[in-house]
Design a protein around this motif. Structure first.
Motif, PDB file in Angstrom:
ATOM      1  N   THR A   5      30.403  32.800  17.050  1.00 25.69           N
ATOM      2  CA  THR A   5      29.381  32.234  16.184  1.00 25.69           C
ATOM      3  C   THR A   5      29.726  30.771  15.948  1.00 25.69           C
ATOM      4  OG1 THR A   5      29.165  34.376  15.108  1.00 25.69           O
ATOM      5  CG2 THR A   5      28.197  32.494  13.970  1.00 25.69           C
ATOM      6  N   PRO A   6      28.808  29.854  16.265  1.00 25.38           N
ATOM      7  CA  PRO A   6      29.109  28.428  16.088  1.00 25.38           C
ATOM      8  C   PRO A   6      29.255  28.064  14.613  1.00 25.38           C
ATOM      9  CG  PRO A   6      26.827  28.737  16.768  1.00 25.38           C
ATOM     10  CD  PRO A   6      27.474  30.078  16.795  1.00 25.38           C
ATOM     11  N   PRO A   7      29.914  26.937  14.337  1.00 21.25           N
ATOM     12  CA  PRO A   7      30.073  26.519  12.950  1.00 21.25           C
ATOM     13  C   PRO A   7      28.730  26.142  12.327  1.00 21.25           C
ATOM     14  CG  PRO A   7      30.919  24.844  14.439  1.00 21.25           C
ATOM     15  CD  PRO A   7      30.532  26.022  15.275  1.00 21.25           C
ATOM     16  N   ASP A   8      28.700  26.167  11.017  1.00 16.94           N
ATOM     17  CA  ASP A   8      27.502  25.779  10.270  1.00 16.94           C
ATOM     18  C   ASP A   8      27.168  24.324  10.595  1.00 16.94           C
ATOM     19  OD1 ASP A   8      26.176  24.509   7.758  1.00 16.94           O
ATOM     20  OD2 ASP A   8      25.901  26.680   7.518  1.00 16.94           O
ATOM     21  N   PRO A   9      25.910  24.021  10.953  1.00 19.27           N
ATOM     22  CA  PRO A   9      25.561  22.653  11.341  1.00 19.27           C
ATOM     23  C   PRO A   9      25.682  21.649  10.192  1.00 19.27           C
ATOM     24  CG  PRO A   9      23.606  24.040  11.280  1.00 19.27           C
ATOM     25  CD  PRO A   9      24.794  24.925  11.068  1.00 19.27           C
ATOM     26  N   ILE A  10      25.636  22.111   8.965  1.00 19.48           N
ATOM     27  CA  ILE A  10      25.714  21.200   7.828  1.00 19.48           C
ATOM     28  C   ILE A  10      27.132  21.158   7.258  1.00 19.48           C
ATOM     29  CG2 ILE A  10      24.904  20.774   5.468  1.00 19.48           C
ATOM     30  CD1 ILE A  10      22.226  22.022   6.392  1.00 19.48           C
ATOM     31  N   LEU A  11      27.712  22.329   7.053  1.00 20.77           N
ATOM     32  CA  LEU A  11      29.032  22.391   6.436  1.00 20.77           C
ATOM     33  C   LEU A  11      30.171  22.228   7.437  1.00 20.77           C
ATOM     34  CD1 LEU A  11      28.383  25.352   3.977  1.00 20.77           C
ATOM     35  CD2 LEU A  11      28.292  22.896   3.502  1.00 20.77           C
ATOM     36  N   GLY A  12      29.880  22.425   8.722  1.00 24.00           N
ATOM     37  CA  GLY A  12      30.906  22.310   9.754  1.00 24.00           C
ATOM     38  C   GLY A  12      31.835  23.499   9.739  1.00 24.00           C
ATOM     39  N   GLY A  13      33.073  23.275  10.100  1.00 22.71           N
ATOM     40  CA  GLY A  13      34.053  24.360  10.158  1.00 22.71           C
ATOM     41  C   GLY A  13      34.349  24.737  11.592  1.00 22.71           C
ATOM     42  N   GLU A  14      35.049  25.821  11.729  1.00 25.86           N
ATOM     43  CA  GLU A  14      35.445  26.314  13.044  1.00 25.86           C
ATOM     44  C   GLU A  14      34.508  27.432  13.499  1.00 25.86           C
ATOM     45  OE1 GLU A  14      38.010  25.147  14.966  1.00 25.86           O
ATOM     46  OE2 GLU A  14      38.141  23.576  13.447  1.00 25.86           O
ATOM     47  N   PRO A  15      34.314  27.578  14.820  1.00 30.05           N
ATOM     48  CA  PRO A  15      33.550  28.728  15.308  1.00 30.05           C
ATOM     49  C   PRO A  15      34.278  30.019  14.947  1.00 30.05           C
ATOM     50  CG  PRO A  15      34.052  27.186  17.094  1.00 30.05           C
ATOM     51  CD  PRO A  15      34.773  26.716  15.874  1.00 30.05           C
ATOM     52  N   VAL A  16      33.512  31.080  14.725  1.00 32.48           N
ATOM     53  CA  VAL A  16      34.094  32.371  14.362  1.00 32.48           C
ATOM     54  C   VAL A  16      33.935  33.329  15.538  1.00 32.48           C
ATOM     55  CG1 VAL A  16      33.947  34.319  12.778  1.00 32.48           C
ATOM     56  CG2 VAL A  16      33.547  32.003  11.931  1.00 32.48           C
ATOM     57  N   SER A  17      35.048  33.892  15.965  1.00 31.51           N
ATOM     58  CA  SER A  17      35.064  34.839  17.072  1.00 31.51           C
ATOM     59  C   SER A  17      35.122  36.253  16.495  1.00 31.51           C
ATOM     60  CB  SER A  17      36.289  34.561  17.942  1.00 31.51           C
ATOM     61  OG  SER A  17      36.384  35.483  18.964  1.00 31.51           O
ATOM     62  N   THR A  18      34.129  37.090  16.827  1.00 33.79           N
ATOM     63  CA  THR A  18      34.075  38.447  16.306  1.00 33.79           C
ATOM     64  C   THR A  18      34.133  39.456  17.453  1.00 33.79           C
ATOM     65  OG1 THR A  18      32.644  37.635  14.524  1.00 33.79           O
ATOM     66  CG2 THR A  18      32.796  40.018  14.804  1.00 33.79           C
ATOM     67  N   PRO A  19      35.231  40.227  17.560  1.00 30.10           N
ATOM     68  CA  PRO A  19      35.346  41.234  18.621  1.00 30.10           C
ATOM     69  C   PRO A  19      34.648  42.541  18.235  1.00 30.10           C
ATOM     70  CG  PRO A  19      37.394  41.123  17.395  1.00 30.10           C
ATOM     71  CD  PRO A  19      36.461  40.099  16.787  1.00 30.10           C
ATOM     72  N   HIS A  20      34.003  43.163  19.216  1.00 29.13           N
ATOM     73  CA  HIS A  20      33.339  44.455  19.032  1.00 29.13           C
ATOM     74  C   HIS A  20      33.837  45.393  20.126  1.00 29.13           C
ATOM     75  CE1 HIS A  20      30.410  42.769  16.165  1.00 29.13           C
ATOM     76  NE2 HIS A  20      30.432  41.709  16.946  1.00 29.13           N
ATOM     77  N   PRO A  21      34.597  46.445  19.766  1.00 31.55           N
ATOM     78  CA  PRO A  21      35.057  47.400  20.781  1.00 31.55           C
ATOM     79  C   PRO A  21      33.871  48.092  21.450  1.00 31.55           C
ATOM     80  CG  PRO A  21      36.030  47.873  18.623  1.00 31.55           C
ATOM     81  CD  PRO A  21      35.028  46.799  18.430  1.00 31.55           C
ATOM     82  N   ALA A  22      33.996  48.339  22.741  1.00 27.35           N
ATOM     83  CA  ALA A  22      32.889  48.951  23.480  1.00 27.35           C
ATOM     84  C   ALA A  22      33.425  49.784  24.636  1.00 27.35           C
ATOM     85  CB  ALA A  22      31.965  47.865  24.011  1.00 27.35           C
ATOM     86  N   ALA A  23      32.677  50.813  24.990  1.00 22.95           N
ATOM     87  CA  ALA A  23      32.942  51.590  26.202  1.00 22.95           C
ATOM     88  C   ALA A  23      32.139  50.936  27.318  1.00 22.95           C
ATOM     89  CB  ALA A  23      32.521  53.038  26.011  1.00 22.95           C
ATOM     90  N   LEU A  24      32.782  50.673  28.452  1.00 25.56           N
ATOM     91  CA  LEU A  24      32.087  49.949  29.517  1.00 25.56           C
ATOM     92  C   LEU A  24      32.617  50.312  30.895  1.00 25.56           C
ATOM     93  CD1 LEU A  24      34.255  47.473  30.335  1.00 25.56           C
ATOM     94  CD2 LEU A  24      33.445  46.622  28.155  1.00 25.56           C
ATOM     95  N   VAL A  25      31.823  49.972  31.890  1.00 21.56           N
ATOM     96  CA  VAL A  25      32.196  50.174  33.291  1.00 21.56           C
ATOM     97  C   VAL A  25      31.911  48.881  34.041  1.00 21.56           C
ATOM     98  CG1 VAL A  25      31.754  51.436  35.427  1.00 21.56           C
ATOM     99  CG2 VAL A  25      31.637  52.635  33.251  1.00 21.56           C
ATOM    100  N   PRO A  26      32.959  48.152  34.479  1.00 25.01           N
ATOM    101  CA  PRO A  26      32.747  46.953  35.290  1.00 25.01           C
ATOM    102  C   PRO A  26      32.709  47.326  36.773  1.00 25.01           C
ATOM    103  CG  PRO A  26      35.023  47.071  34.583  1.00 25.01           C
ATOM    104  CD  PRO A  26      34.330  48.288  34.036  1.00 25.01           C
ATOM    105  N   MET A  27      31.735  46.779  37.484  1.00 29.23           N
ATOM    106  CA  MET A  27      31.621  47.051  38.917  1.00 29.23           C
ATOM    107  C   MET A  27      31.303  45.756  39.652  1.00 29.23           C
ATOM    108  SD  MET A  27      29.668  50.718  39.081  1.00 29.23           S
ATOM    109  CE  MET A  27      28.131  50.110  38.489  1.00 29.23           C
ATOM    110  N   ALA A  28      31.955  45.556  40.784  1.00 28.22           N
ATOM    111  CA  ALA A  28      31.685  44.391  41.604  1.00 28.22           C
ATOM    112  C   ALA A  28      30.304  44.528  42.235  1.00 28.22           C
ATOM    113  CB  ALA A  28      32.748  44.243  42.684  1.00 28.22           C
ATOM    114  N   TYR A  29      29.628  43.405  42.399  1.00 22.52           N
ATOM    115  CA  TYR A  29      28.333  43.420  43.083  1.00 22.52           C
ATOM    116  C   TYR A  29      28.551  43.678  44.572  1.00 22.52           C
ATOM    117  CZ  TYR A  29      25.670  41.579  39.136  1.00 22.52           C
ATOM    118  OH  TYR A  29      25.045  41.423  37.929  1.00 22.52           O
ATOM    119  N   GLU A  30      27.626  44.396  45.181  1.00 22.21           N
ATOM    120  CA  GLU A  30      27.668  44.583  46.629  1.00 22.21           C
ATOM    121  C   GLU A  30      27.414  43.234  47.292  1.00 22.21           C
ATOM    122  OE1 GLU A  30      25.190  47.723  48.155  1.00 22.21           O
ATOM    123  OE2 GLU A  30      25.499  48.920  46.352  1.00 22.21           O
TER     124      GLU A  30
END
Length: 119
Positions: free
Chosen positions: A28-53
């Motif tokens: 999440t980018p920082p507030d355009p008026i107040l500034g600050g640092e971007p906030v990184s929010t992790p969300h656990p997920a079940a997934l399957v990565p596959m290479a493209y043919e």
């Protein structure tokens, strides 16, 4: 129970059985008026990565090294979108394209995203 909720449950079962646990991180980018640092929010997920043919790799839209990542929508607090980062197979992939697969316009059966190795 609707057909799409049943399909969502089936997709989730298959992803949990044959996939892995990963993380979808939203920056999440920082507030355009107040500034600050971007906030990184992790969300656990079940997934399957596959290479493209090879037949789908055109060097422009889909590049060598891109992954097609199926993400279960069950229990995921966000809808993965361009700009998010998916951690899978020990690598971070930036989402460059995605499809929520909402066939009825409401229920996300499964999220299918195109991930590119994050710089």
């Amino acid at each position: 129970m609707s057909f799409y909720i049943e399909m969502q449950a089936t997709a989730h079962e298959l992803i949990e059985e044959f996939g892995q646990v990963g993380v979808v991180t939203r920056l999440t980018p920082p507030d355009p008026i107040l500034g600050g640092e971007p906030v990184s929010t992790p969300h656990p997920a079940a997934l399957v990565p596959m290479a493209y043919e090879a037949r789908y790799i055109d060097g422009t839209n889909i590049r060598t090294g891109d992954m097609q990542i199926y993400i279960s929508s069950v229990g995921l607090a966000i809808e993965p979108t361009v700009g998010d980062v998916v951690a899978a197979n020990g690598t971070d992939y930036a989402i460059v394209n995605g499809d929520p697969n909402k066939y009825d316009g409401v229920t996300a059966v499964v999220f299918i995203v195109q991930g590119r190795i994050a710089a």
